[in-house]
Design a protein around this motif. Structure first.
Motif, PDB file in Angstrom:
ATOM      1  N   THR A 265      -5.363  56.185 -54.849  1.00  0.00           N
ATOM      2  CA  THR A 265      -4.272  57.155 -54.854  1.00  0.00           C
ATOM      3  C   THR A 265      -3.563  57.186 -56.201  1.00  0.00           C
ATOM      4  O   THR A 265      -3.115  58.243 -56.667  1.00  0.00           O
ATOM      5  N   ALA A 266      -3.465  56.026 -56.853  1.00  0.00           N
ATOM      6  CA  ALA A 266      -2.831  55.983 -58.163  1.00  0.00           C
ATOM      7  C   ALA A 266      -3.689  56.668 -59.221  1.00  0.00           C
ATOM      8  O   ALA A 266      -3.175  57.261 -60.174  1.00  0.00           O
ATOM      9  N   ALA A 267      -5.025  56.602 -59.049  1.00  0.00           N
ATOM     10  CA  ALA A 267      -5.925  57.193 -60.035  1.00  0.00           C
ATOM     11  C   ALA A 267      -5.958  58.718 -59.937  1.00  0.00           C
ATOM     12  O   ALA A 267      -6.036  59.412 -60.947  1.00  0.00           O
ATOM     13  N   VAL A 268      -5.914  59.247 -58.706  1.00  0.00           N
ATOM     14  CA  VAL A 268      -6.035  60.697 -58.530  1.00  0.00           C
ATOM     15  C   VAL A 268      -4.697  61.417 -58.665  1.00  0.00           C
ATOM     16  O   VAL A 268      -4.667  62.634 -58.894  1.00  0.00           O
ATOM     17  N   GLY A 269      -3.587  60.689 -58.536  1.00  0.00           N
ATOM     18  CA  GLY A 269      -2.274  61.315 -58.648  1.00  0.00           C
ATOM     19  C   GLY A 269      -1.874  61.528 -60.105  1.00  0.00           C
ATOM     20  O   GLY A 269      -2.012  60.624 -60.934  1.00  0.00           O
ATOM     21  N   LYS A 270      -1.364  62.720 -60.412  1.00  0.00           N
ATOM     22  CA  LYS A 270      -0.945  63.005 -61.775  1.00  0.00           C
ATOM     23  C   LYS A 270       0.484  62.549 -62.039  1.00  0.00           C
ATOM     24  O   LYS A 270       0.854  62.279 -63.189  1.00  0.00           O
ATOM     25  N   GLU A 273       5.273  60.931 -57.906  1.00  0.00           N
ATOM     26  CA  GLU A 273       5.607  61.626 -56.664  1.00  0.00           C
ATOM     27  C   GLU A 273       4.342  62.090 -55.950  1.00  0.00           C
ATOM     28  O   GLU A 273       4.212  61.972 -54.730  1.00  0.00           O
ATOM     29  N   GLN A 274       3.413  62.663 -56.733  1.00  0.00           N
ATOM     30  CA  GLN A 274       2.165  63.140 -56.147  1.00  0.00           C
ATOM     31  C   GLN A 274       1.349  61.983 -55.575  1.00  0.00           C
ATOM     32  O   GLN A 274       0.767  62.096 -54.489  1.00  0.00           O
ATOM     33  N   ASN A 276       2.518  59.189 -54.411  1.00  0.00           N
ATOM     34  CA  ASN A 276       3.170  58.723 -53.191  1.00  0.00           C
ATOM     35  C   ASN A 276       2.849  59.631 -52.012  1.00  0.00           C
ATOM     36  O   ASN A 276       2.651  59.166 -50.885  1.00  0.00           O
ATOM     37  N   ILE A 277       2.820  60.947 -52.265  1.00  0.00           N
ATOM     38  CA  ILE A 277       2.495  61.895 -51.186  1.00  0.00           C
ATOM     39  C   ILE A 277       1.057  61.695 -50.717  1.00  0.00           C
ATOM     40  O   ILE A 277       0.784  61.613 -49.513  1.00  0.00           O
ATOM     41  N   ILE A 278       0.130  61.602 -51.687  1.00  0.00           N
ATOM     42  CA  ILE A 278      -1.273  61.382 -51.332  1.00  0.00           C
ATOM     43  C   ILE A 278      -1.440  60.066 -50.590  1.00  0.00           C
ATOM     44  O   ILE A 278      -2.142  59.988 -49.571  1.00  0.00           O
ATOM     45  N   GLY A 279      -0.770  59.028 -51.086  1.00  0.00           N
ATOM     46  CA  GLY A 279      -0.868  57.717 -50.441  1.00  0.00           C
ATOM     47  C   GLY A 279      -0.323  57.730 -49.026  1.00  0.00           C
ATOM     48  O   GLY A 279      -0.899  57.120 -48.115  1.00  0.00           O
ATOM     49  N   SER A 280       0.792  58.439 -48.819  1.00  0.00           N
ATOM     50  CA  SER A 280       1.375  58.513 -47.473  1.00  0.00           C
ATOM     51  C   SER A 280       0.456  59.243 -46.511  1.00  0.00           C
ATOM     52  O   SER A 280       0.284  58.821 -45.357  1.00  0.00           O
TER      53      SER A 280
END
Length: 356
Positions: A265-270, A273-274, A276-280
């Motif tokens: 999730t940390a790698a794909v998020g730009k 906030e993004q 955290n949303i993807i991870g949730s």
């Protein structure tokens, strides 16, 4: 079988489907079509029947092949089968004991012996042993047990606590791993990338840090569950069983898998906030599919989807250990594999990103 009434027959108690091929029955269980297969060996009826020609009662073992994804249902079926066979054996033992006692008495008392022999020869000796097979005299009780025969009580800390432990570990992984994006925003990550340190080492260090945080969380949860369970039971007992090596291996594998999810999730998020949303979203989906909120058996034919969830593999492994089972090899393999695959994907994305 003749002594059992339709209301107490094994078929009625288990809603069983007759399959003549044991291998096919086991395959159906592995596919999730049935909660368990009751494998009755050939000659079982003869092995538990008392006759004057063969008075020895040497029952053959009935095999219960249960679905590990439905441990409660399989445990109930095992208890029903055990109670039913015990009821049959009780009746047969009562017959053997009665006839044996009468035979011994006939040998010691000639008058009774002649009377007994005459009744047997004329066919007038027809004792009624139906009461020995009556459920009222030998009630069937459902008692879940481990493979070692120890009774297992329903423990919500195991049924729900295991899934919740892995579920919240995912949120921890997402929070710790998202710090990578914060470091990029602050410029710290760019300075590390500009140094001679390879990106593999940088991301590997982040993975290790995330892994250790999750590992400590699961260890403290295990200690907390054990303390609470011991207080409720009034004696010290481990909530996930006493196979310490298996518990340690499963905690390590679960930590690795959840850390891999966090790295992904940390790698794909730009942005943080993004991420955290993807991870949730990922955590919630894995929690739902993993049984953190309801039993996955309600999904029916779609239950195979739950195999994509880290929560499912982790909670299932902890539940197995709690019930005394040690066959968690598949859980360890899949958890480790999920963590490794997600880390490789994360590393690939991390290396190719040009905005770091």
């Amino acid at each position: 079988g003749d002594a059992a009434t339709p209301s107490t027959s094994l078929t009625a108690l288990t809603e069983a489907t007759l399959i003549t091929d044991a291998a096919a029955a086991k395959a159906a269980v592995e596919k999730g079509d049935y909660a368990a297969a009751i494998i009755i060996p050939a000659g079982f009826s003869e092995s538990i029947s008392y006759t004057q020609d063969d008075p020895a009662i040497s029952p053959l073992a009935i095999e219960i092949y249960g679905d590990s994804a439905q441990p409660i249902s399989a445990g109930i079926i095992r208890s029903v089968v055990e109670g039913f066979t015990n009821q049959l054996l009780t009746g047969q033992i009562a017959i053997a004991s009665t006839i044996g006692a009468m035979t011994d008495h006939a040998q010691q008392n000639p008058v009774f012996g002649l009377s007994f022999a005459a009744a047997a020869a004329s066919g007038s000796f027809q004792p009624n042993f139906a009461c020995a097979f009556t459920p009222g005299f030998s009630t069937i009780t459902i008692e879940q047990q481990t493979v070692t025969g120890q009774q297992v009580e329903f423990n919500p800390l195991v049924v729900f606590g295991s899934a919740q432990a892995v579920f919240f570990a995912l949120f921890t992984a997402n929070g710790v791993a998202a710090s990578i994006i914060e470091e990029r925003r602050q410029g710290t990550l760019q300075r590390m990338v500009a140094s001679p340190t390879p990106r593999l080492i940088i991301l590997g260090g982040k993975l290790i840090a995330t892994f250790l945080v999750i590992l400590l969380q699961l260890v403290f949860l295990f200690i907390g569950f054990t303390v609470i369970g011991s207080l409720l039971e009034g004696e010290v007992q481990s909530v996930w069983g006493n196979n310490w090596l298996a518990i340690a291996a499963l905690i390590l594998a679960t930590s690795a898998a959840t850390a891999g999810v966090g790295m992904f999730t940390a790698a794909v998020g730009k942005t943080a906030e993004q991420a955290n949303i993807i991870g949730s979203i990922v955590s919630m989906l894995m929690g739902i599919l993993g049984g953190a909120f309801f039993a996955v058996s309600v999904l029916g034919d779609l239950e195979w989807i739950t195999r994509l969830s880290v929560v499912r593999w982790g909670s299932e492994g902890f539940s197995k250990l709690a019930s005394g089972q040690g066959d968690i090899g598949l859980n360890l393999v899949f958890l480790t594999l999920i963590g490794a695959v997600l880390f490789v994907i994360s590393l690939t994305v991390f290396v190719r990103r040009q905005d770091i």
